[in-house]
Each structure stands twice: as C-alpha cells, then as structure tokens.
Write a protein that holds these residues in place. Structure first.
Motif, PDB file in Angstrom:
ATOM      1  N   GLY A 153     -23.186  23.513  -5.482  1.00 59.95           N
ATOM      2  CA  GLY A 153     -22.207  23.786  -6.417  1.00 59.95           C
ATOM      3  C   GLY A 153     -21.841  25.899  -7.579  1.00 59.95           C
ATOM      4  N   ILE A 154     -23.114  26.256  -6.750  1.00 56.81           N
ATOM      5  CA  ILE A 154     -23.282  27.003  -7.503  1.00 56.81           C
ATOM      6  C   ILE A 154     -23.699  28.581  -5.713  1.00 56.81           C
ATOM      7  CG2 ILE A 154     -24.743  29.429  -8.615  1.00 56.81           C
ATOM      8  CD1 ILE A 154     -24.957  27.301 -10.442  1.00 56.81           C
ATOM      9  N   GLU A 155     -25.424  28.311  -5.516  1.00 58.38           N
ATOM     10  CA  GLU A 155     -25.391  28.631  -4.560  1.00 58.38           C
ATOM     11  C   GLU A 155     -24.973  28.808  -2.860  1.00 58.38           C
ATOM     12  OE1 GLU A 155     -28.556  31.023  -3.137  1.00 58.38           O
ATOM     13  OE2 GLU A 155     -28.348  30.845  -4.738  1.00 58.38           O
ATOM     14  N   ARG A 156     -24.367  27.543  -2.777  1.00 52.60           N
ATOM     15  CA  ARG A 156     -23.486  27.964  -1.760  1.00 52.60           C
ATOM     16  C   ARG A 156     -22.244  28.190  -1.497  1.00 52.60           C
ATOM     17  NH1 ARG A 156     -24.072  22.052   2.618  1.00 52.60           N
ATOM     18  NH2 ARG A 156     -26.115  23.116   2.387  1.00 52.60           N
ATOM     19  N   ALA A 157     -21.989  27.454  -2.068  1.00 57.66           N
ATOM     20  CA  ALA A 157     -20.230  28.305  -2.772  1.00 57.66           C
ATOM     21  C   ALA A 157     -20.308  29.419  -2.885  1.00 57.66           C
ATOM     22  CB  ALA A 157     -19.614  27.382  -4.084  1.00 57.66           C
ATOM     23  N   ALA A 158     -20.926  29.948  -3.660  1.00 58.05           N
ATOM     24  CA  ALA A 158     -21.150  31.821  -3.275  1.00 58.05           C
ATOM     25  C   ALA A 158     -21.276  32.418  -2.457  1.00 58.05           C
ATOM     26  CB  ALA A 158     -22.073  32.056  -4.916  1.00 58.05           C
ATOM     27  N   GLN A 159     -22.141  32.051  -1.429  1.00 63.54           N
ATOM     28  CA  GLN A 159     -22.772  32.341  -0.405  1.00 63.54           C
ATOM     29  C   GLN A 159     -21.136  32.060   0.606  1.00 63.54           C
ATOM     30  OE1 GLN A 159     -25.749  29.997   1.498  1.00 63.54           O
ATOM     31  NE2 GLN A 159     -27.590  31.535   0.609  1.00 63.54           N
ATOM     32  N   ALA A 173     -11.488  28.407  -1.964  1.00 64.44           N
ATOM     33  CA  ALA A 173     -11.578  26.751  -1.621  1.00 64.44           C
ATOM     34  C   ALA A 173     -13.409  27.176  -2.093  1.00 64.44           C
ATOM     35  CB  ALA A 173     -11.422  25.870  -0.464  1.00 64.44           C
ATOM     36  N   ALA A 174     -13.948  27.930  -1.304  1.00 62.92           N
ATOM     37  CA  ALA A 174     -15.945  28.168  -2.137  1.00 62.92           C
ATOM     38  C   ALA A 174     -15.914  28.688  -3.886  1.00 62.92           C
ATOM     39  CB  ALA A 174     -16.409  28.788  -1.285  1.00 62.92           C
ATOM     40  N   LEU A 175     -14.994  29.636  -3.923  1.00 56.45           N
ATOM     41  CA  LEU A 175     -14.703  29.983  -4.896  1.00 56.45           C
ATOM     42  C   LEU A 175     -14.104  29.411  -6.116  1.00 56.45           C
ATOM     43  CD1 LEU A 175     -15.393  32.637  -6.624  1.00 56.45           C
ATOM     44  CD2 LEU A 175     -12.275  33.357  -6.091  1.00 56.45           C
ATOM     45  N   ASP A 176     -13.589  28.384  -5.605  1.00 60.97           N
ATOM     46  CA  ASP A 176     -12.460  27.647  -6.319  1.00 60.97           C
ATOM     47  C   ASP A 176     -13.545  26.605  -6.903  1.00 60.97           C
ATOM     48  OD1 ASP A 176     -10.159  28.765  -7.152  1.00 60.97           O
ATOM     49  OD2 ASP A 176      -9.864  27.065  -5.401  1.00 60.97           O
ATOM     50  N   ARG A 177     -14.767  26.392  -6.646  1.00 66.44           N
ATOM     51  CA  ARG A 177     -15.684  25.472  -6.366  1.00 66.44           C
ATOM     52  C   ARG A 177     -17.254  26.092  -7.693  1.00 66.44           C
ATOM     53  NH1 ARG A 177     -16.285  24.601  -0.727  1.00 66.44           N
ATOM     54  NH2 ARG A 177     -18.196  26.048  -0.502  1.00 66.44           N
ATOM     55  N   LEU A 178     -17.450  27.465  -7.221  1.00 59.56           N
ATOM     56  CA  LEU A 178     -18.058  27.584  -8.365  1.00 59.56           C
ATOM     57  C   LEU A 178     -17.554  27.873  -9.495  1.00 59.56           C
ATOM     58  CD1 LEU A 178     -20.352  29.847  -8.422  1.00 59.56           C
ATOM     59  CD2 LEU A 178     -19.222  31.583  -7.314  1.00 59.56           C
ATOM     60  N   LEU A 179     -16.658  28.270  -9.405  1.00 58.34           N
ATOM     61  CA  LEU A 179     -15.848  28.432 -10.880  1.00 58.34           C
ATOM     62  C   LEU A 179     -15.951  27.219 -11.690  1.00 58.34           C
ATOM     63  CD1 LEU A 179     -12.845  31.521 -10.244  1.00 58.34           C
ATOM     64  CD2 LEU A 179     -15.499  31.454 -11.351  1.00 58.34           C
ATOM     65  N   VAL A 209     -32.623  30.384 -12.894  1.00 58.39           N
ATOM     66  CA  VAL A 209     -32.558  31.516 -11.066  1.00 58.39           C
ATOM     67  C   VAL A 209     -32.100  31.346 -10.338  1.00 58.39           C
ATOM     68  CG1 VAL A 209     -34.312  31.107  -9.066  1.00 58.39           C
ATOM     69  CG2 VAL A 209     -35.766  30.846 -11.192  1.00 58.39           C
ATOM     70  N   THR A 210     -30.803  29.882 -10.734  1.00 58.08           N
ATOM     71  CA  THR A 210     -30.059  30.378  -9.351  1.00 58.08           C
ATOM     72  C   THR A 210     -29.062  31.179 -10.372  1.00 58.08           C
ATOM     73  OG1 THR A 210     -29.689  27.765  -9.376  1.00 58.08           O
ATOM     74  CG2 THR A 210     -27.782  29.278  -9.025  1.00 58.08           C
ATOM     75  N   LEU A 211     -28.808  31.547 -11.497  1.00 62.12           N
ATOM     76  CA  LEU A 211     -27.551  32.669 -12.094  1.00 62.12           C
ATOM     77  C   LEU A 211     -28.414  33.763 -11.438  1.00 62.12           C
ATOM     78  CD1 LEU A 211     -26.931  30.782 -15.955  1.00 62.12           C
ATOM     79  CD2 LEU A 211     -25.759  30.241 -13.517  1.00 62.12           C
ATOM     80  N   VAL A 212     -29.539  33.931 -11.703  1.00 61.47           N
ATOM     81  CA  VAL A 212     -30.418  34.815 -11.387  1.00 61.47           C
ATOM     82  C   VAL A 212     -29.530  35.577 -10.304  1.00 61.47           C
ATOM     83  CG1 VAL A 212     -32.207  36.306 -10.806  1.00 61.47           C
ATOM     84  CG2 VAL A 212     -31.790  35.333 -12.766  1.00 61.47           C
ATOM     85  N   GLN A 213     -29.770  34.962  -8.982  1.00 58.98           N
ATOM     86  CA  GLN A 213     -29.095  34.901  -8.099  1.00 58.98           C
ATOM     87  C   GLN A 213     -27.644  34.837  -7.633  1.00 58.98           C
ATOM     88  OE1 GLN A 213     -32.234  36.068  -6.033  1.00 58.98           O
ATOM     89  NE2 GLN A 213     -31.200  34.727  -4.382  1.00 58.98           N
ATOM     90  N   LEU A 214     -27.304  34.559  -8.839  1.00 61.21           N
ATOM     91  CA  LEU A 214     -25.533  34.928  -8.647  1.00 61.21           C
ATOM     92  C   LEU A 214     -24.850  36.028  -9.847  1.00 61.21           C
ATOM     93  CD1 LEU A 214     -22.985  33.787  -8.451  1.00 61.21           C
ATOM     94  CD2 LEU A 214     -23.145  32.604 -11.094  1.00 61.21           C
TER      95      LEU A 214
END
Length: 289
Positions: A153-159, A173-179, A209-214
């Motif tokens: 929901g975060i890492e792959r969607a942001a990529q 669509a990926a940005l929507d999933r992330l949000l 760690v995921t938020l740091v990467q984001l």
C-alpha cells in the motif's frame, strides 16, 4: 546451508538468500550465544535500517556486534567487497553479488541469514530476554498485516505512482492506493501513540522505515501536488516525528547515506515533489545525537 536463488536484481545479477535461523538450543545448529553472531548492514538501506533500529531497541551492542557497510556498494554487481569472503565460505563457488544485510556466525565464518524479517525476529526472540517485546505474544498476524500494508500500500504504490513513462491512468491509480493507505493509517493513529500495542513493537519499526523511504526517496519522483496530499496526514507524520526523536530510531537515520544510495541506484526522472520535503528529519533526530 541451503541457498535459494532470488529474482534478478536491478543490476542484472542473481543474489542468494540464506535462510538459516537462530534456535533455542544446541540441537538447532545456530543457537543463541552472546557475541557469536555479527550483523553487517548499511542503515542507508531500508532493510539495514530496520535491523539497526531493532538492534538498538533491544540494546544488543554487546550480544551481537554490528559492522556497518558503506551506503553505496563498492562492487560493479552491487555487492560489497567486505562481504565476499563470507559469501564464498557459505556457498561453494558463489558467483553472485555479496549484498547486505547479513547475519554471520563468527564461529564458522559463514552466513546464517540474509533475510531481514527472519533476522529481526530471531534477534528479538532469541536475545530479547527481559528487553522490550517487539513481537508480542498474539500479535504476529497484526505485525504481518502491517508489513504487507507497508510493502504493497505504500512502497509499491509509491514506486508505481512515480514511474515515469508508464500509463498516466496507472500512475493515478497507484497514487490513489497510496493515499487511501495513508488515510487509513491516519484514522488509526489519531489518538494513538503506537500502532498495535501501547508500546513500540516491530510494526512501528516497519511503518517508520517505510515513511522515511516515502519522504526521502519516493517523493523525488512525484509531482508537488501529490507530495502535498501525502503530507496532509498530521497524525501519521507526527507519529513519524516522535519515533525519529527516539534514540534507537534517530541515531541510525543516515540521511546523507540514503541520498547517496538513491542517486547511485535510481534511474528515474526527478519531479517537482523533490522540492517539497515533508519532515525535517535532521532537526527531529538532532536530539538523539
């Protein structure tokens, strides 16, 4: 020791996964003995940062020493020269990249594991003792759910949202999933200090760690409006800020290393979101130094 090929890495090289585990007693082969094992990791790598934070929370400096690797591997195949002897001792005629993180056995000079989730679990369960319960009894399914949420929901969607040259509808669509994922976390964290218990657990390490990467990596490939939408989750980013001020988290946050690693590995185009920082990580971690 079994060696299982993984999917080809971005450098077109195959790496190997070592999946040994630290057991409870001598019959396990690898059993918990202070100073028998050593970690080799770079906090600039997400998996390395996760392990470093868990190691810090458990206070394992004496029980399991750490050898820190440079943020940028020094081999053309994406591996580290310093890890080559361990890989060659652990797999006959090993030809892949010698990548971190690695948990090694100083008694044998071989690798126990390169699988970060196994490493963090074994450190907590075999060396935890009276230390913080990062994997509380009965919380395994919750922890795994957070891991999947962060990965998908975060890492792959942001990529996917930041991949230039792909279909605009797919990126949207990926940005929507992330949000949507961030909004659900925002609702969950409102009024809560931690994710699944009233204390820090491995789930908090995973999300932090995921938020740091984001913020430090993925936002560089998003447009400014997308980053502003991502930033519009005050409870979520206040949570990230609180954890950054904790010594076990902030002390391992190598912002320069993350930036160097990103620039060395990334082949994507930089977007306007790179100018919209969400958190001033350096300011929030300064108190931990």
């Amino acid at each position: 020791m079994s060696v299982t090929p993984l999917a080809p890495a971005s450098a077109a090289q195959s790496t190997a996964a070592f999946r040994g585990r630290i057991g409870r007693d001598a019959r396990s082969g690898h059993y918990a003995v202070p100073r028998r094992y050593r970690l080799h990791l770079s906090p600039a790598c997400p998996d390395g940062l996760r392990i470093a934070v868990v190691h810090g929370l458990l206070g394992l400096d004496d029980a399991c020493p750490v050898t820190f690797l440079d943020a940028i591997p020094d081999c053309p195949d994406g591996g580290h020269t310093a890890l080559r002897p361990l890989y060659e001792a652990s797999a006959h005629r090993y030809k892949g990249a010698a990548v971190g993180p690695v948990l090694s056995d100083d008694w044998s000079g071989r690798i126990v594991s390169t699988h970060a989730p196994d490493i963090t679990r074994d450190l907590a369960r075999r060396f935890g003792g009276d230390r913080p319960a990062l994997y509380p009894c009965g919380a395994e399914s919750e922890t795994e759910a957070v891991e999947r949420l962060c990965a998908q929901g975060i890492e792959r969607a942001a990529q996917e949202a930041g991949t230039a040259g792909t279909d605009p509808d797919a990126r949207a669509a990926a940005l929507d999933r992330l949000l949507e994922t961030l909004a659900s976390l925002e609702r969950w964290l409102t009024g809560r200090e931690y994710l699944i218990r009233d204390q820090i657990t491995a789930a908090d390490v995973e999300l932090w760690v995921t938020l740091v990467q984001l913020d430090t990596v993925h936002r560089h490939h998003l447009d400014a409006s997308a980053v502003q939408w991502i930033a519009a989750h005050p409870a979520l980013w206040a949570y990230a800020r609180r954890l950054a001020a904790h010594p076990a988290f902030g002390a391992h946050l190598d912002l320069d290393g993350i930036a160097r690693r990103h620039h060395a590995h990334c082949r994507g185009l930089e977007a306007a979101g790179s100018a919209v920082q969400i958190l001033d990580w350096a300011a929030h971690t300064a108190r931990t130094r």
